[in-house]
Design a protein around this motif. Structure first.
Motif, PDB file in Angstrom:
ATOM      1  N   UNK A  72       0.862  -1.181   0.000  1.00 24.12           N
ATOM      2  CA  UNK A  72       0.000   0.000   0.000  1.00 24.12           C
ATOM      3  C   UNK A  72       0.896   1.227   0.000  1.00 24.12           C
ATOM      4  N   UNK A  73       0.615   2.143  -0.926  1.00 27.46           N
ATOM      5  CA  UNK A  73       1.346   3.407  -0.944  1.00 27.46           C
ATOM      6  C   UNK A  73       0.451   4.481  -0.345  1.00 27.46           C
ATOM      7  N   UNK A  74       0.920   5.056   0.744  1.00 27.90           N
ATOM      8  CA  UNK A  74       0.186   6.156   1.373  1.00 27.90           C
ATOM      9  C   UNK A  74       0.722   7.438   0.750  1.00 27.90           C
ATOM     10  N   UNK A  75      -0.120   8.170   0.022  1.00 27.41           N
ATOM     11  CA  UNK A  75       0.381   9.352  -0.683  1.00 27.41           C
ATOM     12  C   UNK A  75       0.710  10.508   0.259  1.00 27.41           C
ATOM     13  N   UNK A  76       1.494  11.431  -0.226  1.00 25.79           N
ATOM     14  CA  UNK A  76       1.953  12.560   0.593  1.00 25.79           C
ATOM     15  C   UNK A  76       0.868  13.591   0.856  1.00 25.79           C
ATOM     16  N   UNK A  96       5.435   2.684   4.399  1.00 23.86           N
ATOM     17  CA  UNK A  96       6.147   3.953   4.266  1.00 23.86           C
ATOM     18  C   UNK A  96       5.193   5.082   4.650  1.00 23.86           C
ATOM     19  N   UNK A  97       5.618   5.868   5.630  1.00 25.60           N
ATOM     20  CA  UNK A  97       4.828   6.997   6.116  1.00 25.60           C
ATOM     21  C   UNK A  97       5.376   8.276   5.487  1.00 25.60           C
ATOM     22  N   UNK A  98       4.562   8.997   4.709  1.00 28.49           N
ATOM     23  CA  UNK A  98       5.067  10.223   4.071  1.00 28.49           C
ATOM     24  C   UNK A  98       5.197  11.385   5.052  1.00 28.49           C
ATOM     25  N   UNK A  99       5.798  12.461   4.597  1.00 28.28           N
ATOM     26  CA  UNK A  99       6.044  13.617   5.467  1.00 28.28           C
ATOM     27  C   UNK A  99       4.768  14.327   5.895  1.00 28.28           C
ATOM     28  N   UNK A 119       9.098   2.751   7.332  1.00 23.72           N
ATOM     29  CA  UNK A 119      10.001   3.762   6.781  1.00 23.72           C
ATOM     30  C   UNK A 119       9.259   5.088   6.863  1.00 23.72           C
ATOM     31  N   UNK A 120       9.824   6.042   7.569  1.00 20.84           N
ATOM     32  CA  UNK A 120       9.188   7.349   7.713  1.00 20.84           C
ATOM     33  C   UNK A 120      10.025   8.387   6.980  1.00 20.84           C
ATOM     34  N   UNK A 121       9.360   9.183   6.160  1.00 15.81           N
ATOM     35  CA  UNK A 121      10.042  10.266   5.457  1.00 15.81           C
ATOM     36  C   UNK A 121      10.756  11.146   6.477  1.00 15.81           C
ATOM     37  N   UNK A 122      12.047  11.429   6.287  1.00 13.76           N
ATOM     38  CA  UNK A 122      12.801  12.228   7.264  1.00 13.76           C
ATOM     39  C   UNK A 122      12.257  13.636   7.464  1.00 13.76           C
ATOM     40  N   UNK A 123      11.455  14.130   6.507  1.00 14.59           N
ATOM     41  CA  UNK A 123      10.866  15.455   6.646  1.00 14.59           C
ATOM     42  C   UNK A 123       9.563  15.458   7.448  1.00 14.59           C
TER      43      UNK A 123
END
Length: 197
Positions: A72-76, A96-99, A119-123
């Protein structure tokens, strides 16, 4: 069964496709801004769903028990993910958790038995990941350790709180090191750690 939702739709309501076990593929258009509570609950046959960049919220139990989902892609665009939104999605391996995400509910990823890594976006200003686990931004609270994590896990010295159900179901861990900095361990934090700990 495949479903294509037309561009005229702006939200997918509560329990819209609940218990549609034969649903395999759903195409959600860019016009949709929210996926409500239990929208795809128990759609066990669902293997492919693309959440468009227009969606800002994923409701409670929205994809609960969608055991066929492997990715599953969680969009930004998403800012909030509700309670138990992806609970019991046994096929998911990496999240993957977006910013953009500022709110993750209780038990959002519980019983994801194949999950090995966050995986969490560093921002991202609210959350972070370390050693595959999900933390708050400042590494003060461990929120969720992936259930398929194996071996030893050391909680960082910065952590003061272990969230409710943080290690629940982590039956492949053999050892967890809790530092002296921890002052609070939440409800069911280590529940159902049946074989390892």
């Amino acid at each position: 069964i495949s479903v294509t939702i037309p561009d005229s739709v702006t939200s997918i309501g509560d329990s819209a496709f609940r218990w549609c076990t034969g649903l395999i593929n759903v195409t959600i258009p860019d016009s949709v801004t929210s996926i409500a509570d239990s929208a795809f609950l128990n759609c066990t046959g669902l293997t492919d769903v693309t959440i468009p960049d227009s969606v800002t919220s994923i409701g409670d139990s929205a994809f609960w028990n969608c055991t066929g989902l492997t990715d599953v892609t969680i969009p930004s665009s998403v800012t909030s993910i509700g309670d138990s939104a992806f609970s019991d999605c046994a096929g998911l391996t990496i999240i993957t958790i977006p910013d953009s995400v500022t709110s993750i509910g209780v038990g959002t990823f519980s019983w994801c038995t194949s999950l090995t890594e966050f995986i969490v976006d560093p921002d991202n200003e609210s959350y972070s990941s370390e050693n595959g686990a999900l933390f708050d931004k400042n590494l003060k609270t461990i929120i969720c350790c992936p259930e398929a994590k194996t071996g030893n896990f050391t909680i960082p010295n910065s952590v003061t709180s272990v969230e409710n159900s943080a290690f629940s179901g982590c039956s492949s861990l053999t050892d967890v090191t809790i530092p002296d900095s921890v002052t609070s361990i939440g409800d069911s934090a280590f529940a159902w750690c049946t074989t390892g700990l």
